[in-house]
Write an enzyme that holds these catalytic residues in place. Structure first.
Site, PDB file in Angstrom:
ATOM      1  N   THR A  48       0.817  -1.210   0.000  1.00  0.00           N
ATOM      2  CA  THR A  48       0.000   0.000   0.000  1.00  0.00           C
ATOM      3  C   THR A  48       0.854   1.265   0.000  1.00  0.00           C
ATOM      4  O   THR A  48       2.039   1.245   0.318  1.00  0.00           O
ATOM      5  CB  THR A  48      -0.937   0.034   1.219  1.00  0.00           C
ATOM      6  OG1 THR A  48      -0.160   0.089   2.415  1.00  0.00           O
ATOM      7  CG2 THR A  48      -1.845  -1.179   1.243  1.00  0.00           C
ATOM      8  N   ASP A  49       0.197   2.364  -0.338  1.00  0.00           N
ATOM      9  CA  ASP A  49       0.856   3.668  -0.328  1.00  0.00           C
ATOM     10  C   ASP A  49       0.423   4.441   0.916  1.00  0.00           C
ATOM     11  O   ASP A  49      -0.218   3.896   1.816  1.00  0.00           O
ATOM     12  CB  ASP A  49       0.558   4.442  -1.618  1.00  0.00           C
ATOM     13  CG  ASP A  49      -0.923   4.687  -1.838  1.00  0.00           C
ATOM     14  OD1 ASP A  49      -1.723   4.583  -0.874  1.00  0.00           O
ATOM     15  OD2 ASP A  49      -1.299   4.981  -2.986  1.00  0.00           O
ATOM     16  N   LYS A  50       0.729   5.705   0.958  1.00  0.00           N
ATOM     17  CA  LYS A  50       0.438   6.550   2.114  1.00  0.00           C
ATOM     18  C   LYS A  50      -1.071   6.650   2.396  1.00  0.00           C
ATOM     19  O   LYS A  50      -1.485   6.930   3.515  1.00  0.00           O
ATOM     20  CB  LYS A  50       1.028   7.947   1.880  1.00  0.00           C
ATOM     21  CG  LYS A  50       1.040   8.820   3.086  1.00  0.00           C
ATOM     22  CD  LYS A  50       1.786  10.100   2.788  1.00  0.00           C
ATOM     23  CE  LYS A  50       1.849  10.959   4.040  1.00  0.00           C
ATOM     24  NZ  LYS A  50       2.629  12.167   3.830  1.00  0.00           N
TER      25      LYS A  50
END
Length: 141
Positions: free
Chosen positions: A15-17
Site C-alpha cells: 500500500t501507499d500513504k
C-alpha cells in the site's frame, strides 16, 4: 480437473500513504494468478524453464475500477483467451471476496522462447504441455 481461482489478502507493504494498494501490484497479482493456474494444470513455470521454455511477458494492461486497501481479501479470476503453442493471452478480473465487486480488469500476453530468446512452439517441442494448456482456452477460472 477442478481449477481454483487465486485468492489472497493485500499486504501492508503493497500500500501507499493512503492505505491503497499501489497500482503496480495489480500486474503482480495477475502474475501470481497466472503462475498458480499454470501449476494447477500441471504446467509449472519452474518445470517449463528447466525444460528450456521461458515465458516472457510481451504486453500487460490493467484498468482500475475500485481500489484494494490493506487487508482486503480478493480473488483473481482469469481466462486463457488465446493459445497457439507459441503465443498466448490471459484476461483477468480481480474481485473483492466480501462483495464480489470488481476491483480491476486486464490482460497479459506471452510467448515461449528458448534460452537464446528465440520463439518456439511447445506443440512441437513439448506436446504434453501444449495438450494440458489447449483444453483451457476460453474457460473462466
Amino acid at each position: 480437473m477442478n481449477i481454483k481461482p487465486f485468492t489472497r489478502r493485500a499486504n501492508y507493504y503493497e500500500t501507499d500513504k493512503m492505505n491503497i494498494v499501489h497500482h503496480t501490484n495489480y500486474i503482480r497479482y495477475f502474475e501470481e494468478a497466472r503462475i498458480d493456474f499454470m501449476r494447477q494444470i500441471g504446467c509449472s513455470c519452474a518445470e517449463l524453464e528447466k525444460l528450456g521454455a521461458i515465458i516472457p511477458v510481451v504486453d500487460a494492461y490493467a484498468k482500475y475500477h475500485k481500489s484494494i486497501k490493506f487487508d482486503d481479501e480478493f480473488t483473481v479470476h482469469l481466462k486463457l483467451l488465446k493459445f497457439n503453442g507459441v503465443k498466448f493471452e490471459f484476461s483477468y478480473e480481480i474481485r473483492f471476496n466480501s462483495t464480489n465487486e470488481l476491483s480491476a480488469t486486464g490482460y497479459t500476453s506471452h510467448c515461449f522462447v528458448d534460452e537464446n530468446q528465440k520463439p518456439f512452439s511447445i506443440k512441437r517441442k513439448l506436446p504434453e504441455y501444449y495438450n494440458k494448456m489447449i483444453q483451457y482456452i476460453g474457460k473462466d477460472i
